[in-house]
Design a protein around this motif. Structure first.
Motif, PDB file in Angstrom:
ATOM      1  N   UNK A 151      -0.569  11.802   8.974  1.00 46.70           N
ATOM      2  CA  UNK A 151       0.527  12.739   9.256  1.00 46.70           C
ATOM      3  C   UNK A 151       1.580  12.165  10.202  1.00 46.70           C
ATOM      4  N   UNK A 152       1.767  10.839  10.174  1.00 47.67           N
ATOM      5  CA  UNK A 152       2.777  10.216  11.024  1.00 47.67           C
ATOM      6  C   UNK A 152       3.424   9.053  10.278  1.00 47.67           C
ATOM      7  N   UNK A 153       4.732   8.933  10.471  1.00 47.41           N
ATOM      8  CA  UNK A 153       5.460   7.802   9.885  1.00 47.41           C
ATOM      9  C   UNK A 153       6.011   6.901  10.987  1.00 47.41           C
ATOM     10  N   UNK A 154       5.569   7.111  12.223  1.00 48.81           N
ATOM     11  CA  UNK A 154       6.093   6.335  13.358  1.00 48.81           C
ATOM     12  C   UNK A 154       5.690   4.868  13.296  1.00 48.81           C
ATOM     13  N   UNK A 155       4.445   4.595  12.921  1.00 52.26           N
ATOM     14  CA  UNK A 155       3.976   3.210  12.847  1.00 52.26           C
ATOM     15  C   UNK A 155       3.971   2.758  11.388  1.00 52.26           C
ATOM     16  N   UNK A 156       4.549   1.594  11.152  1.00 48.48           N
ATOM     17  CA  UNK A 156       4.572   1.025   9.811  1.00 48.48           C
ATOM     18  C   UNK A 156       4.025  -0.393   9.876  1.00 48.48           C
ATOM     19  N   UNK A 157       3.132  -0.710   8.954  1.00 45.84           N
ATOM     20  CA  UNK A 157       2.565  -2.059   8.870  1.00 45.84           C
ATOM     21  C   UNK A 157       3.024  -2.674   7.554  1.00 45.84           C
ATOM     22  N   UNK A 158       3.619  -3.860   7.650  1.00 46.83           N
ATOM     23  CA  UNK A 158       4.034  -4.617   6.465  1.00 46.83           C
ATOM     24  C   UNK A 158       2.834  -5.426   5.997  1.00 46.83           C
ATOM     25  N   UNK A 159       2.472  -5.302   4.726  1.00 48.53           N
ATOM     26  CA  UNK A 159       1.285  -5.971   4.201  1.00 48.53           C
ATOM     27  C   UNK A 159       1.634  -6.838   2.993  1.00 48.53           C
ATOM     28  N   UNK A 160       0.800  -7.832   2.788  1.00 50.10           N
ATOM     29  CA  UNK A 160       0.928  -8.706   1.623  1.00 50.10           C
ATOM     30  C   UNK A 160      -0.465  -9.170   1.237  1.00 50.10           C
ATOM     31  N   UNK A 161      -0.757  -9.141  -0.076  1.00 51.97           N
ATOM     32  CA  UNK A 161      -2.069  -9.575  -0.556  1.00 51.97           C
ATOM     33  C   UNK A 161      -1.945 -10.048  -2.001  1.00 51.97           C
ATOM     34  N   UNK A 162      -2.802 -10.978  -2.402  1.00 51.10           N
ATOM     35  CA  UNK A 162      -2.812 -11.385  -3.805  1.00 51.10           C
ATOM     36  C   UNK A 162      -3.185 -10.194  -4.696  1.00 51.10           C
ATOM     37  N   UNK A 163      -2.490 -10.057  -5.800  1.00 50.92           N
ATOM     38  CA  UNK A 163      -2.772  -8.995  -6.763  1.00 50.92           C
ATOM     39  C   UNK A 163      -3.959  -9.426  -7.621  1.00 50.92           C
ATOM     40  N   UNK A 164      -5.040  -8.651  -7.582  1.00 50.20           N
ATOM     41  CA  UNK A 164      -6.211  -8.967  -8.402  1.00 50.20           C
ATOM     42  C   UNK A 164      -5.995  -8.562  -9.853  1.00 50.20           C
ATOM     43  N   UNK A 165      -5.537  -7.321 -10.023  1.00 51.23           N
ATOM     44  CA  UNK A 165      -5.341  -6.761 -11.357  1.00 51.23           C
ATOM     45  C   UNK A 165      -4.652  -5.410 -11.234  1.00 51.23           C
ATOM     46  N   UNK A 166      -4.332  -4.845 -12.381  1.00 50.95           N
ATOM     47  CA  UNK A 166      -3.890  -3.453 -12.472  1.00 50.95           C
ATOM     48  C   UNK A 166      -5.058  -2.683 -13.061  1.00 50.95           C
ATOM     49  N   UNK A 167      -5.353  -1.509 -12.492  1.00 50.96           N
ATOM     50  CA  UNK A 167      -6.512  -0.740 -12.944  1.00 50.96           C
ATOM     51  C   UNK A 167      -6.127   0.719 -13.162  1.00 50.96           C
TER      52      UNK A 167
END
Length: 160
Positions: free
Chosen positions: A62-78
């Protein structure tokens, strides 16, 4: 010999260190097979090898104050059936999860969970053969030896 499993509650604080998420409140859901993380601004770079998904996370409920930028290898679409019964195709990434001092790799689908009560859903495949779930308790991984105060029917009671 049967391994004795630790017990966790139906909701717990966990971390996803590879994604830079130090703490997120997760619903431990034995009814869900797959784990899911609230993610927005998803961008898939198919030109990378392997393909990479970049996304942002608001780890605090219930908060948008903290934002974390993430990056990861895409395994698949499921294809995943969401809580409202609809099937949707979601990107899947692998990341380490830390729960109760233990760390291991899990698969996580990325989806908008803005309208959901929890930013993270820890599905049963993530904790299978590691923990038992006490559906009547919460935050067992963060309890300390100190007493916790709780209010019951207008009276204060100490929980040990």
């Amino acid at each position: 010999m049967v391994k004795e499993l630790d017990i966790i509650g139906w909701r717990e604080w966990i971390s996803l260190p590879e994604l830079g998420i130090d703490r997120v409140k997760a619903k431990v859901d034995t009814g869900a097979r797959t784990s899911s993380l609230h993610a927005f601004d998803l961008r898939v770079d198919d030109d990378a090898e392997p393909p990479v998904v970049r996304f942002r996370v608001h780890p605090i409920q219930r908060s948008t104050r903290e934002t974390v930028e993430c990056e990861a290898p895409l395994l698949e679409w499921r294809w995943v059936r969401s809580s409202n019964g609809r099937r949707e195709k979601r990107p899947v990434v692998a990341t380490d999860v830390c729960v109760k001092g233990q760390s291991w790799s899990i698969e996580v689908t990325l989806a908008s969970r803005d309208l959901m009560g929890f930013r993270m859903l820890l599905g049963r495949e993530a904790f299978r053969r590691r923990f038992l779930v006490n559906a009547g308790r919460s935050f067992l991984t963060t309890r300390t030896a100190k007493s916790k105060k709780t209010k019951i029917a207008g009276k204060k009671r100490r929980k040990v």
